[in-house]
Design a protein around this motif. Structure first.
Motif, PDB file in Angstrom:
ATOM      1  N   SER A 117       0.834  -1.466   0.190  1.00 11.55           N
ATOM      2  CA  SER A 117       0.060  -0.009  -0.051  1.00 11.55           C
ATOM      3  C   SER A 117       0.762   1.388  -0.242  1.00 11.55           C
ATOM      4  CB  SER A 117      -0.782   0.019   1.194  1.00 11.55           C
ATOM      5  OG  SER A 117      -1.751  -1.094   1.124  1.00 11.55           O
ATOM      6  N   VAL A 118       1.904   1.340   0.980  1.00 12.62           N
ATOM      7  CA  VAL A 118       2.637   2.604   0.999  1.00 12.62           C
ATOM      8  C   VAL A 118       4.264   2.345   0.850  1.00 12.62           C
ATOM      9  CG1 VAL A 118       0.636   3.630   2.473  1.00 12.62           C
ATOM     10  CG2 VAL A 118       2.993   2.211   3.436  1.00 12.62           C
ATOM     11  N   VAL A 119       4.747   3.362   0.766  1.00 10.93           N
ATOM     12  CA  VAL A 119       6.548   3.352   0.531  1.00 10.93           C
ATOM     13  C   VAL A 119       6.894   2.774   2.008  1.00 10.93           C
ATOM     14  CG1 VAL A 119       8.584   4.325   0.425  1.00 10.93           C
ATOM     15  CG2 VAL A 119       6.534   5.087  -1.141  1.00 10.93           C
ATOM     16  N   PRO A 120       7.777   2.120   2.117  1.00  8.37           N
ATOM     17  CA  PRO A 120       8.464   1.532   3.200  1.00  8.37           C
ATOM     18  C   PRO A 120       8.932   2.693   4.086  1.00  8.37           C
ATOM     19  CG  PRO A 120       9.194  -0.019   1.542  1.00  8.37           C
ATOM     20  CD  PRO A 120       8.685   1.367   0.696  1.00  8.37           C
ATOM     21  N   GLY A 121       8.772   2.605   5.405  1.00 12.69           N
ATOM     22  CA  GLY A 121       9.482   3.819   6.260  1.00 12.69           C
ATOM     23  C   GLY A 121      10.843   4.135   5.944  1.00 12.69           C
ATOM     24  N   LEU A 122      11.685   3.194   5.699  1.00 15.36           N
ATOM     25  CA  LEU A 122      13.161   3.315   5.588  1.00 15.36           C
ATOM     26  C   LEU A 122      13.166   4.339   4.228  1.00 15.36           C
ATOM     27  CD1 LEU A 122      14.729   0.109   6.657  1.00 15.36           C
ATOM     28  CD2 LEU A 122      14.549   2.296   7.921  1.00 15.36           C
ATOM     29  N   LEU A 123      12.229   4.163   3.376  1.00  9.33           N
ATOM     30  CA  LEU A 123      12.321   5.073   2.050  1.00  9.33           C
ATOM     31  C   LEU A 123      11.582   6.127   1.966  1.00  9.33           C
ATOM     32  CD1 LEU A 123      12.735   1.852  -0.189  1.00  9.33           C
ATOM     33  CD2 LEU A 123      14.722   3.164   0.798  1.00  9.33           C
ATOM     34  N   GLN A 124      10.877   6.551   2.924  1.00  6.86           N
ATOM     35  CA  GLN A 124       9.892   7.569   2.698  1.00  6.86           C
ATOM     36  C   GLN A 124      10.620   9.009   2.757  1.00  6.86           C
ATOM     37  OE1 GLN A 124       6.642   7.155   5.688  1.00  6.86           O
ATOM     38  NE2 GLN A 124       6.124   5.328   4.909  1.00  6.86           N
ATOM     39  N   LEU A 140      -4.930  12.712  15.578  1.00  6.93           N
ATOM     40  CA  LEU A 140      -3.839  13.397  16.302  1.00  6.93           C
ATOM     41  C   LEU A 140      -3.615  14.939  16.076  1.00  6.93           C
ATOM     42  CD1 LEU A 140      -0.971  10.484  15.319  1.00  6.93           C
ATOM     43  CD2 LEU A 140      -2.586  10.717  17.583  1.00  6.93           C
ATOM     44  N   ALA A 141      -2.843  15.375  17.274  1.00 10.16           N
ATOM     45  CA  ALA A 141      -2.953  16.813  16.991  1.00 10.16           C
ATOM     46  C   ALA A 141      -1.464  17.104  16.071  1.00 10.16           C
ATOM     47  CB  ALA A 141      -2.199  17.290  18.474  1.00 10.16           C
ATOM     48  N   ALA A 142      -1.394  18.232  15.656  1.00  8.75           N
ATOM     49  CA  ALA A 142      -0.079  18.591  14.719  1.00  8.75           C
ATOM     50  C   ALA A 142       1.104  17.992  15.177  1.00  8.75           C
ATOM     51  CB  ALA A 142      -0.335  19.826  14.165  1.00  8.75           C
ATOM     52  N   ARG A 143       1.483  18.361  16.541  1.00  5.03           N
ATOM     53  CA  ARG A 143       2.755  18.023  16.925  1.00  5.03           C
ATOM     54  C   ARG A 143       2.874  16.655  17.075  1.00  5.03           C
ATOM     55  NH1 ARG A 143       2.361  16.626  22.156  1.00  5.03           N
ATOM     56  NH2 ARG A 143       0.669  16.926  23.456  1.00  5.03           N
ATOM     57  N   GLU A 144       1.979  15.785  17.192  1.00  2.84           N
ATOM     58  CA  GLU A 144       2.123  14.236  17.361  1.00  2.84           C
ATOM     59  C   GLU A 144       2.347  13.782  15.943  1.00  2.84           C
ATOM     60  OE1 GLU A 144      -0.641  13.037  20.856  1.00  2.84           O
ATOM     61  OE2 GLU A 144      -1.754  13.757  19.317  1.00  2.84           O
ATOM     62  N   VAL A 145       1.514  14.277  14.829  1.00  2.00           N
ATOM     63  CA  VAL A 145       1.844  14.015  13.658  1.00  2.00           C
ATOM     64  C   VAL A 145       3.304  14.291  13.103  1.00  2.00           C
ATOM     65  CG1 VAL A 145       1.292  14.577  10.897  1.00  2.00           C
ATOM     66  CG2 VAL A 145      -0.506  14.093  12.916  1.00  2.00           C
ATOM     67  N   ALA A 146       3.721  15.609  13.409  1.00  2.00           N
ATOM     68  CA  ALA A 146       5.024  16.015  13.123  1.00  2.00           C
ATOM     69  C   ALA A 146       6.091  14.951  13.906  1.00  2.00           C
ATOM     70  CB  ALA A 146       5.329  17.279  13.536  1.00  2.00           C
ATOM     71  N   ALA A 147       5.730  14.569  15.270  1.00  2.00           N
ATOM     72  CA  ALA A 147       6.823  13.736  15.729  1.00  2.00           C
ATOM     73  C   ALA A 147       6.963  12.397  15.311  1.00  2.00           C
ATOM     74  CB  ALA A 147       6.324  13.835  17.437  1.00  2.00           C
ATOM     75  N   LEU A 148       5.673  11.711  14.919  1.00  2.00           N
ATOM     76  CA  LEU A 148       5.729  10.520  14.393  1.00  2.00           C
ATOM     77  C   LEU A 148       6.291  10.602  12.962  1.00  2.00           C
ATOM     78  CD1 LEU A 148       2.029   9.142  15.360  1.00  2.00           C
ATOM     79  CD2 LEU A 148       4.361   8.159  15.742  1.00  2.00           C
ATOM     80  N   ALA A 149       6.122  11.484  12.244  1.00  2.00           N
ATOM     81  CA  ALA A 149       6.882  11.677  10.969  1.00  2.00           C
ATOM     82  C   ALA A 149       8.306  11.983  10.908  1.00  2.00           C
ATOM     83  CB  ALA A 149       6.213  12.954  10.115  1.00  2.00           C
ATOM     84  N   GLU A 150       8.732  12.613  12.244  1.00  2.00           N
ATOM     85  CA  GLU A 150      10.161  12.514  12.498  1.00  2.00           C
ATOM     86  C   GLU A 150      10.709  11.334  12.810  1.00  2.00           C
ATOM     87  OE1 GLU A 150      13.023  14.723  15.501  1.00  2.00           O
ATOM     88  OE2 GLU A 150      11.067  15.257  15.525  1.00  2.00           O
ATOM     89  N   VAL A 151      10.056  10.511  13.643  1.00  2.00           N
ATOM     90  CA  VAL A 151      10.520   9.288  13.914  1.00  2.00           C
ATOM     91  C   VAL A 151      10.687   8.274  12.479  1.00  2.00           C
ATOM     92  CG1 VAL A 151       9.905   7.028  14.907  1.00  2.00           C
ATOM     93  CG2 VAL A 151       9.590   9.024  16.270  1.00  2.00           C
ATOM     94  N   ARG A 152       9.688   8.168  11.628  1.00  2.00           N
ATOM     95  CA  ARG A 152       9.693   7.595  10.433  1.00  2.00           C
ATOM     96  C   ARG A 152      10.877   7.835   9.656  1.00  2.00           C
ATOM     97  NH1 ARG A 152       5.228   5.394   7.625  1.00  2.00           N
ATOM     98  NH2 ARG A 152       4.344   5.447   9.967  1.00  2.00           N
ATOM     99  N   THR A 153      11.278   9.113   9.393  1.00  2.00           N
ATOM    100  CA  THR A 153      12.339   9.465   8.794  1.00  2.00           C
ATOM    101  C   THR A 153      13.712   9.308   9.532  1.00  2.00           C
ATOM    102  OG1 THR A 153      12.246  11.784   9.343  1.00  2.00           O
ATOM    103  CG2 THR A 153      11.198  11.153   7.217  1.00  2.00           C
ATOM    104  N   ALA A 154      13.825   9.339  10.705  1.00  2.00           N
ATOM    105  CA  ALA A 154      14.865   9.326  11.711  1.00  2.00           C
ATOM    106  C   ALA A 154      15.350   7.495  11.474  1.00  2.00           C
ATOM    107  CB  ALA A 154      14.606   9.484  13.072  1.00  2.00           C
ATOM    108  N   ARG A 155      14.342   6.883  11.087  1.00  2.00           N
ATOM    109  CA  ARG A 155      14.705   5.294  11.194  1.00  2.00           C
ATOM    110  C   ARG A 155      15.611   5.102  10.004  1.00  2.00           C
ATOM    111  NH1 ARG A 155       9.197   3.081  10.372  1.00  2.00           N
ATOM    112  NH2 ARG A 155      10.399   1.159   9.404  1.00  2.00           N
ATOM    113  N   GLN A 156      15.622   6.123   9.085  1.00  2.24           N
ATOM    114  CA  GLN A 156      16.425   5.682   8.022  1.00  2.24           C
ATOM    115  C   GLN A 156      17.781   5.839   7.902  1.00  2.24           C
ATOM    116  OE1 GLN A 156      14.661   8.527   4.971  1.00  2.24           O
ATOM    117  NE2 GLN A 156      12.758   7.841   5.337  1.00  2.24           N
ATOM    118  N   THR A 157      18.244   6.370   9.245  1.00  2.00           N
ATOM    119  CA  THR A 157      19.637   6.201   9.611  1.00  2.00           C
ATOM    120  C   THR A 157      20.057   4.746   9.788  1.00  2.00           C
ATOM    121  OG1 THR A 157      19.267   6.202  11.884  1.00  2.00           O
ATOM    122  CG2 THR A 157      19.707   8.248  11.248  1.00  2.00           C
TER     123      THR A 157
END
Length: 285
Positions: A117-124, A140-157
């Motif tokens: 369905s969606v792009v793998p988190g490691l490639l988003q 979710l509140a905007a800050r929670e969305v932002a934090a979860l999105a940050e986690v998703r991209t931080a995983r790419q390390t």
């Protein structure tokens, strides 16, 4: 199939028991050298008792285990917030299952990902991750969305760490064509996939619509492979309200065979990259 904490305790206990056997010690002898009661060693080995990172270190010392990779993997299973445990900064809102998923992802030597369905988190891209999180979790509140999105991209390390894991992904063509965030976000995301496909440790393949129905069409899954400790391999299967962790050897083998079969049905890497480029051109018209 069990939730991560039970899976992790059992796997850790099994491996510690194997190392004790290799050291030629009984559970009583191991307990005596550790300064514990024998029942503590038994509870740890059967997965019936939680174990601290300090306990793991004590047992590894008793068993004379010097290999750093082995020590790191077993400490990871005990939940250590080690040098790569950046996700603990987000522990106030990340479920334990997600933190354990990231922990396994960080320690794996090979990651096999099927996405329908969606792009793998490691490639988003950050923009794609933000748009997807907002769409999937509208409450979710905007800050929670932002934090979860940050986690998703931080995983790419994990794809840049040393040593880098081998990442193999099979994506259904619908992943490329599903509009997440609008044309501009999708164009950037597709460009990111093209870049990732050129990385030496990434193998990206697309299952085209012409492949028809296939064994992976109902569920996405990820297989975490630990080449130095195959007994730690685990499959994470997505479902409506969360995920299931599958760790029985025969089940992991079945999912691995399914992934191999899907790779055989998917377009080769070069043709997959060409399809991604064509879809991106369509999006940017």
């Amino acid at each position: 199939m069990e939730r991560v904490p039970a899976v992790r305790r059992r796997r850790l206990g099994e491996e510690l028991r194997r190392l004790r056997d290799l050291a030629g010690l009984t559970s009583g002898e191991a307990a005596q050298r550790a300064g514990w009661h024998q029942s503590k060693v038994s509870r740890i080995e059967t997965g019936h008792s939680s174990v601290t990172t300090e306990d793991v270190g004590v047992l590894l010392d008793v068993y004379a285990v010097q290999d750093r990779r082995t020590r790191d993997l077993l400490t990871m299973l005990a939940g250590r917030a080690h040098r790569r445990g950046w996700w603990h900064e987000f522990r106030d809102f990340l479920p334990v299952e997600y933190r354990d998923f990231i922990s396994l992802e960080t320690g794996a030597g090979r990651i096999l990902s099927l996405e329908n369905s969606v792009v793998p988190g490691l490639l988003q891209t950050p923009e794609y991750a933000h748009a997807l999180t907002a769409a999937v979790m509208p409450g979710l509140a905007a800050r929670e969305v932002a934090a979860l999105a940050e986690v998703r991209t931080a995983r790419q390390t994990v794809l840049r760490q040393d040593p880098r894991p081998e990442f193999r992904a099979v994506l259904d063509e619908s992943v490329l064509r599903r509009d997440v965030g609008g044309p501009e976000v999708m164009a950037g995301q597709l460009a990111r996939l093209e870049e990732a496909a050129r990385l030496p440790h990434v193998r990206l393949q697309i299952l085209p619509f012409t492949a028809g129905g296939h064994m992976g069409v109902t569920n996405s899954f990820v297989i975490f492979v630990f080449p130095q400790m195959p007994e730690l391999d685990v499959v994470v299967v997505d479902h409506l309200t969360g995920s299931l962790h599958v760790d029985r050897t025969e089940d992991v083998a079945a999912y691995t065979a399914a992934f191999t079969g899907l790779r055989a049905r998917a377009l080769p890497c070069e043709e997959s990259a060409a399809l991604i480029a064509r879809v991106r051109a369509e999006v940017t018209r």
